[in-house]
Design a protein around this motif. Structure first.
Motif, PDB file in Angstrom:
ATOM      1  N   ALA A 187       0.848  -1.191   0.000  1.00 44.21           N
ATOM      2  CA  ALA A 187       0.000   0.000   0.000  1.00 44.21           C
ATOM      3  C   ALA A 187       0.880   1.236   0.000  1.00 44.21           C
ATOM      4  O   ALA A 187       2.005   1.204   0.503  1.00 44.21           O
ATOM      5  CB  ALA A 187      -0.905   0.005   1.235  1.00 44.21           C
ATOM      6  N   PRO A 188       0.374   2.332  -0.539  1.00 44.11           N
ATOM      7  CA  PRO A 188       1.155   3.570  -0.516  1.00 44.11           C
ATOM      8  C   PRO A 188       1.308   4.079   0.921  1.00 44.11           C
ATOM      9  O   PRO A 188       0.514   3.733   1.793  1.00 44.11           O
ATOM     10  CB  PRO A 188       0.333   4.535  -1.370  1.00 44.11           C
ATOM     11  CG  PRO A 188      -1.034   3.973  -1.418  1.00 44.11           C
ATOM     12  CD  PRO A 188      -0.913   2.502  -1.215  1.00 44.11           C
ATOM     13  N   PRO A 189       2.334   4.887   1.177  1.00 43.97           N
ATOM     14  CA  PRO A 189       2.562   5.405   2.529  1.00 43.97           C
ATOM     15  C   PRO A 189       1.381   6.185   3.103  1.00 43.97           C
ATOM     16  O   PRO A 189       1.246   6.285   4.316  1.00 43.97           O
ATOM     17  CB  PRO A 189       3.783   6.321   2.368  1.00 43.97           C
ATOM     18  CG  PRO A 189       4.462   5.835   1.137  1.00 43.97           C
ATOM     19  CD  PRO A 189       3.388   5.306   0.249  1.00 43.97           C
ATOM     20  N   SER A 190       0.520   6.695   2.244  1.00 48.02           N
ATOM     21  CA  SER A 190      -0.622   7.468   2.736  1.00 48.02           C
ATOM     22  C   SER A 190      -1.714   6.591   3.340  1.00 48.02           C
ATOM     23  O   SER A 190      -2.622   7.096   3.988  1.00 48.02           O
ATOM     24  CB  SER A 190      -1.214   8.303   1.598  1.00 48.02           C
ATOM     25  OG  SER A 190      -1.649   7.443   0.555  1.00 48.02           O
ATOM     26  N   VAL A 191      -1.619   5.270   3.153  1.00 40.75           N
ATOM     27  CA  VAL A 191      -2.609   4.343   3.694  1.00 40.75           C
ATOM     28  C   VAL A 191      -2.129   3.831   5.043  1.00 40.75           C
ATOM     29  O   VAL A 191      -1.036   3.281   5.151  1.00 40.75           O
ATOM     30  CB  VAL A 191      -2.844   3.157   2.728  1.00 40.75           C
ATOM     31  CG1 VAL A 191      -3.764   2.123   3.352  1.00 40.75           C
ATOM     32  CG2 VAL A 191      -3.405   3.659   1.412  1.00 40.75           C
ATOM     33  N   THR A 192      -2.926   4.017   6.072  1.00 34.80           N
ATOM     34  CA  THR A 192      -2.604   3.515   7.409  1.00 34.80           C
ATOM     35  C   THR A 192      -3.151   2.104   7.535  1.00 34.80           C
ATOM     36  O   THR A 192      -4.311   1.856   7.232  1.00 34.80           O
ATOM     37  CB  THR A 192      -3.220   4.411   8.496  1.00 34.80           C
ATOM     38  OG1 THR A 192      -2.701   5.728   8.332  1.00 34.80           O
ATOM     39  CG2 THR A 192      -2.889   3.910   9.884  1.00 34.80           C
ATOM     40  N   ILE A 193      -2.315   1.177   7.988  1.00 34.37           N
ATOM     41  CA  ILE A 193      -2.713  -0.216   8.168  1.00 34.37           C
ATOM     42  C   ILE A 193      -2.684  -0.515   9.653  1.00 34.37           C
ATOM     43  O   ILE A 193      -1.657  -0.324  10.304  1.00 34.37           O
ATOM     44  CB  ILE A 193      -1.764  -1.156   7.399  1.00 34.37           C
ATOM     45  CG1 ILE A 193      -1.793  -0.799   5.918  1.00 34.37           C
ATOM     46  CG2 ILE A 193      -2.143  -2.615   7.645  1.00 34.37           C
ATOM     47  CD1 ILE A 193      -0.718  -1.474   5.114  1.00 34.37           C
ATOM     48  N   ARG A 194      -3.804  -0.999  10.177  1.00 33.82           N
ATOM     49  CA  ARG A 194      -3.899  -1.269  11.611  1.00 33.82           C
ATOM     50  C   ARG A 194      -4.270  -2.718  11.855  1.00 33.82           C
ATOM     51  O   ARG A 194      -5.190  -3.226  11.242  1.00 33.82           O
ATOM     52  CB  ARG A 194      -4.961  -0.381  12.244  1.00 33.82           C
ATOM     53  CG  ARG A 194      -4.609   1.069  12.262  1.00 33.82           C
ATOM     54  CD  ARG A 194      -5.673   1.853  13.036  1.00 33.82           C
ATOM     55  NE  ARG A 194      -5.301   3.239  13.121  1.00 33.82           N
ATOM     56  CZ  ARG A 194      -5.714   4.171  12.267  1.00 33.82           C
ATOM     57  NH1 ARG A 194      -6.521   3.861  11.282  1.00 33.82           N
ATOM     58  NH2 ARG A 194      -5.332   5.421  12.412  1.00 33.82           N
ATOM     59  N   ARG A 195      -3.550  -3.377  12.753  1.00 30.19           N
ATOM     60  CA  ARG A 195      -3.945  -4.695  13.232  1.00 30.19           C
ATOM     61  C   ARG A 195      -4.911  -4.472  14.382  1.00 30.19           C
ATOM     62  O   ARG A 195      -4.646  -3.682  15.279  1.00 30.19           O
ATOM     63  CB  ARG A 195      -2.728  -5.475  13.713  1.00 30.19           C
ATOM     64  CG  ARG A 195      -1.859  -5.927  12.579  1.00 30.19           C
ATOM     65  CD  ARG A 195      -0.619  -6.645  13.018  1.00 30.19           C
ATOM     66  NE  ARG A 195      -0.763  -7.406  14.239  1.00 30.19           N
ATOM     67  CZ  ARG A 195       0.254  -7.896  14.922  1.00 30.19           C
ATOM     68  NH1 ARG A 195       1.478  -7.695  14.512  1.00 30.19           N
ATOM     69  NH2 ARG A 195       0.056  -8.581  16.025  1.00 30.19           N
ATOM     70  N   ASP A 196      -6.018  -5.187  14.363  1.00 29.94           N
ATOM     71  CA  ASP A 196      -7.065  -4.987  15.351  1.00 29.94           C
ATOM     72  C   ASP A 196      -6.553  -5.107  16.787  1.00 29.94           C
ATOM     73  O   ASP A 196      -6.868  -4.287  17.640  1.00 29.94           O
ATOM     74  CB  ASP A 196      -8.201  -5.984  15.106  1.00 29.94           C
ATOM     75  CG  ASP A 196      -9.394  -5.727  15.988  1.00 29.94           C
ATOM     76  OD1 ASP A 196      -9.859  -4.560  16.003  1.00 29.94           O
ATOM     77  OD2 ASP A 196      -9.859  -6.670  16.651  1.00 29.94           O
ATOM     78  N   GLU A 197      -5.716  -6.120  17.057  1.00 27.37           N
ATOM     79  CA  GLU A 197      -5.238  -6.321  18.427  1.00 27.37           C
ATOM     80  C   GLU A 197      -4.288  -5.212  18.875  1.00 27.37           C
ATOM     81  O   GLU A 197      -4.146  -4.942  20.059  1.00 27.37           O
ATOM     82  CB  GLU A 197      -4.588  -7.694  18.605  1.00 27.37           C
ATOM     83  CG  GLU A 197      -3.312  -7.910  17.820  1.00 27.37           C
ATOM     84  CD  GLU A 197      -3.534  -8.419  16.400  1.00 27.37           C
ATOM     85  OE1 GLU A 197      -2.557  -8.906  15.815  1.00 27.37           O
ATOM     86  OE2 GLU A 197      -4.654  -8.324  15.878  1.00 27.37           O
ATOM     87  N   LEU A 198      -3.627  -4.532  17.922  1.00 31.09           N
ATOM     88  CA  LEU A 198      -2.750  -3.423  18.284  1.00 31.09           C
ATOM     89  C   LEU A 198      -3.494  -2.100  18.359  1.00 31.09           C
ATOM     90  O   LEU A 198      -3.030  -1.161  18.996  1.00 31.09           O
ATOM     91  CB  LEU A 198      -1.601  -3.304  17.289  1.00 31.09           C
ATOM     92  CG  LEU A 198      -0.659  -4.501  17.234  1.00 31.09           C
ATOM     93  CD1 LEU A 198       0.429  -4.267  16.208  1.00 31.09           C
ATOM     94  CD2 LEU A 198      -0.062  -4.788  18.590  1.00 31.09           C
TER      95      LEU A 198
END
Length: 73
Positions: free
Chosen positions: A36-47
């Motif tokens: 994904a491009p740097p502008s997309v934030t990726i979050r793991r639910d447990e974190l």
């Protein structure tokens, strides 16, 4: 919710900029890669509960910054 069956090495495209690749399936664990491009934030639910997010490429952030710079294992 869209439910898909995928095998190792198969990919899923989300929009034009996000690609999810199934890297490995072993028992009840699935290893995925996310492009994904740097502008997309990726979050793991447990974190998310801990206030951590993966921002940009290979950088974890919260009050205690964790940097990941290696390849997927």
């Amino acid at each position: 919710m869209l439910v898909l069956s995928r095998r190792a090495s198969q990919r899923i495209m989300i929009g034009e900029d996000v690609v999810i690749t199934i890297l490995k399936v072993r028992g009840n664990q699935v290893r995925i890669g996310i492009e994904a491009p740097p502008s997309v934030t990726i979050r793991r639910d447990e974190l998310e509960a801990l206030g951590m997010a993966l921002v940009g490429e290979n950088t974890w952030t919260n009050e205690e910054t964790i940097h990941w710079t290696g390849p997927a294992r």
